[in-house]
Scaffold this motif. Structure first.
Motif: not given
Length: 777
Positions: A20, A117-118, A121-122, A144-145, A148-149, A151
């Motif tokens: 990412a 990147s997003f 990360m997800f 964190l999910t 990132t979701s 985003l």
């Protein structure tokens, strides 16, 4: 796990995050070909995890990790069994195809690097959820999910609908995550373990606890919000505002199944109770029907698939909590089948939108000639979604009816719900796969043509995987289905279902589903119109309710802020000291910890009593003077009296510090007061004086009680002996007090100095204020 194996697994979990970071740079350097290189990261993780398949198939588990805070039993640890490995393979395998698909779908987009990147990360966050052994690690990746979701769903942040959908998903799933955290803390306190690999052995202890129901409700709060169970289902269809690669990934194989994963993981320890077997089937069944019925109303391909995803998640929750012999096996088979066919169909919807310019099924038709490969992928995936042979969806559907078939009213009720829900999903599957491609050619906003390899490769491969898993069901079950079912059930399970139909009630229920599905498909327009009328009668649903909730919350916050933060310093100070008084006085009274009254010293000398008297006289002087400047000077009387008392009782250093503080306080306050326009008399009313005086007396009494209670505790000389012993040896200082302040408490002292410096700068700013004369400029 050996040291090398643990290091490789740790690197595999970290690789998506590393990729990412590098993705934007790769996109800038390679442009359109970047997807092929970026996809190597999830592919490498998939290959590493695939190496554990033989070990897991033998019924073993793989654990590893590193201690973080051993005293609190906190670690960065992972746990692989049939359940977590299957999820991890789906996440990385489908994730690889999604990265390739996004390379074609987002080609030429100025923010393609940010998108990669997003999504990576997800992927790393979701991989962490299913591989986590530690409770803390599970919660961190779980939240964190959500981040990132947020985003990804709000990737097109210039559109209001995208921003709203992202915020809605974050609020719902983030709030559920906090409930999950509380539930994990309850489980930790009940069982005393913080690792999932150890938790599976504590089922009887957890179920017997009086706090089991509380822990269950909190866990269900986390699982139901993440997996969009009724009444939290509304966020998932709105998340279709995200680009199609996000929809295909988050809402088929990853984020929305995190809640299902959690329920499956906890089934051996929280299942087999009346609460579990009532709540999960009830909410799962409602979600199944609500999602399937709402799907019928839609004309947007992505929304049709999104609502059937809601229905499928409801079916998975229903099966996880149903409690029959085959229910767990059915849930396992359907979860894998759904990931394959739904990921493929979402990508098909994206291809149609990308190449034809619309996703509205009423404006599409006759695309088969222009998009033959896409049509083939759509048809193969739809056959699996409809539960027809020879695809894996057929095996899942047969096992579902084997699990639900029974003579009791409970079995009949949920079997009817499954038939209706599956029949509606049957109709939607072929509506997505057939209506855009068959029939007369319809003029579309863009000239339709087949997409590039990056677009159709993923959906075609997933559709064919659904076929291969069914044709080679024996090896597939031994490697995937049976270990996964065993992990969910908590006991060894051997999944044996194959493509050969078994005559009986399950096959009859399957036939009824197909027949009803065909009827709904043929009358889809009328069914859509009927649903629109029904929803108009029912009125606004949970989606509008969420908006009303947010508006109410904002208004409530505004009112509370207006009351509490009204801009008056005297109100802030009053509330602060009132709460301080309560904190000091209430606990000793409630817990019967009031101190004993001290005895008056019989050997008190006259000069000692005199300084106490001076302090009291200074107090009365502060209360009786008419202007604040005199009050400030009088306030120093108490400080000087206390400093002399310190000196008389053998604390010259403390006495000197007290003299300095009091002197500087009086001087600084006097300087500030001369620069401010203050009325010479106290402007407060009698009531205000009584309230302020009561609070002041309560604070003083509270501190006095606290100090008296502290002196009743036997003196512990451990620190005293330590400092006396080591001040000279370690810090090379004979003055113990100075050594403590400068060396042992050096960082603390530095902080205090910084506070004093900032305070001094603020005072200097006040002193330097220039007051303009009246009438001046």
């Amino acid at each position: 796990m050996t040291g090398d194996g643990a290091a490789l697994t740790f690197l595999a979990m970290a690789l998506p995050f590393v990729a990412a970071l590098l993705a934007p740079l790769v996109v800038r350097r390679l442009g359109a070909n970047a997807a092929w290189l970026i996809a190597l990261a999830p592919l490498a993780v998939f290959a590493h995890l695939l190496g554990f398949l033989p070990e897991i198939a033998r019924g073993e588990v793989v654990t590893g990790g590193y201690a973080w805070v051993p005293s609190l039993n906190l670690s960065f640890s992972w746990f692989l069994d049939g359940l977590s490995l299957t999820f991890a393979l789906l996440i990385t395998g489908i994730g690889t195809l999604i990265v390739l698909y996004a390379g074609g779908y987002m080609k030429g987009h100025p923010q393609q690097g940010r998108f990669f990147s997003f999504i990576l990360m997800f992927m790393g966050a979701m991989l962490g959820v299913v591989m986590s052994d530690s409770f803390l690690m599970l919660f961190v990746f779980w939240e964190l999910t959500s981040i990132t979701s947020f985003l990804l769903i709000g990737f097109d942040h210039q559109r209001e609908a995208s921003r709203r959908a992202a915020l809605q998903a974050l609020v719902v799933t983030g709030g559920g995550g906090l409930a999950l955290l509380a539930g994990l803390i309850f489980i930790w306190n009940i069982t005393g373990v913080t690792q999932l690999s150890l938790l599976v052995h504590t089922g009887d202890l957890l179920r017997a606890s009086p706090f089991y129901v509380t822990a269950l409700f909190l866990v269900l709060g986390g699982a139901f919000t993440k997996s969009a169970q009724f009444p939290f289902h509304f966020w998932l269809p709105n998340a279709m505002e995200a680009p199609t690669p996000v929809s295909a990934y988050l809402h088929s194989a990853t984020m929305v199944k995190a809640g299902v994963y959690l329920l499956m993981r906890l089934n051996p320890v929280m299942g087999e109770t009346p609460a579990w077997e009532i709540l999960l089937p009830f909410f799962g069944g409602i979600t199944l029907l609500v999602g399937a019925l709402l799907a019928i109303r839609q004309t947007d391909l992505k929304l049709m698939l999104a609502y059937t995803t809601v229905a499928s998640l409801g079916l998975l929750v229903l099966l996880t909590g149903f409690g029959s012999t085959y229910a767990v096996e059915a849930a396992v088979l359907y979860l894998v089948a759904h990931s394959l066919f739904k990921g493929a169909l979402f990508m098909v919807a994206g291809i149609v939108d990308h190449e034809a310019g619309t996703r509205d099924v009423t404006r599409l038709g006759g695309l088969r000639a222009a998009m033959p490969v896409t049509f083939a992928a759509a048809l193969l995936a739809a056959i699996s979604m409809a539960g027809l042979p020879p695809f894996f969806g057929f095996l899942a559907k047969e096992e579902i009816y084997a699990a639900l078939a029974g003579s009791g009213p409970r079995a009949v009720l949920f079997a009817l719900a499954a038939i209706l829900g599956n029949a509606l999903m049957f109709a939607i599957a072929f509506a997505v796969a057939l209506k855009p491609f068959l029939g007369p050619k319809v003029e579309t906003p863009k000239h339709a043509h087949e997409g590039p390899l990056l677009l159709w490769f993923g959906p075609l491969l997933l559709a064919l995987a659904g076929l291969a898993a069914a044709v080679f069901s024996g090896p597939w079950h031994r490697a995937v289905s049976s270990p996964m079912a065993s992990a969910v059930a908590g006991t060894a399970k051997a999944v044996t279902i194959d493509l050969v139909p078994h005559p009986g009630l399950p096959l009859a229920l399957s036939g009824a589903t197909v027949a009803l599905g065909i009827l709904v498909y043929l009358g889809l327009s009328r069914a859509r119109l009927a649903m629109e009328r029904l929803l108009d009668i029912l009125g606004p649903g949970p989606d509008r309710g969420f908006d009303a909730f947010i508006r109410g919350l904002v208004r409530l916050s505004f009112q509370v802020t207006r009351v509490i933060q009204n801009g008056r310093l005297d109100v802030y100070v009053t509330f602060t000291f009132a709460l301080l008084a309560l904190a000091l006085l209430v606990p000793p009274v409630l817990f019967d910890e009031l101190p004993k009254l001290p005895a008056w010293p019989a050997d008190a000398r006259f000069h000692e009593l005199a300084f106490f008297a001076i302090a009291v006289i200074g107090l009365f002087a502060v209360l009786r003077v008419n202007d604040r400047l005199t009050a400030i000077v009088s306030l120093g009387i108490q400080g000087f009296a206390v400093a002399i008392i310190y000196l008389l009782f053998g604390a010259p250093d403390l006495s000197f510090t007290q003299f300095m503080v009091e002197t500087l306080s009086v001087v600084i306050l006097a300087l500030v007061m001369t620069r401010l326009r203050l009325s010479p008399a106290d402007p407060r009313t009698l009531l205000e004086r009584v309230v302020d005086g009561t609070i002041a007396v309560a604070c003083g009494l509270g501190f006095s009680m606290l100090l008296l209670k502290s002196t009743e505790i036997p003196f512990d000389a451990v620190l005293t002996d330590f400092f006396n012993t080591y001040s000279k040896v370690i810090a090379h200082g004979a003055n113990v007090v100075n050594v403590i302040i400068v060396d042992f408490r050096g960082t603390d002292t530095l902080g205090e100095i910084a506070v004093v410096m900032i305070t001094g700068l603020a005072i200097l700013a006040l002193i330097r204020i220039r007051v303009a004369p009246k009438g001046g400029k």
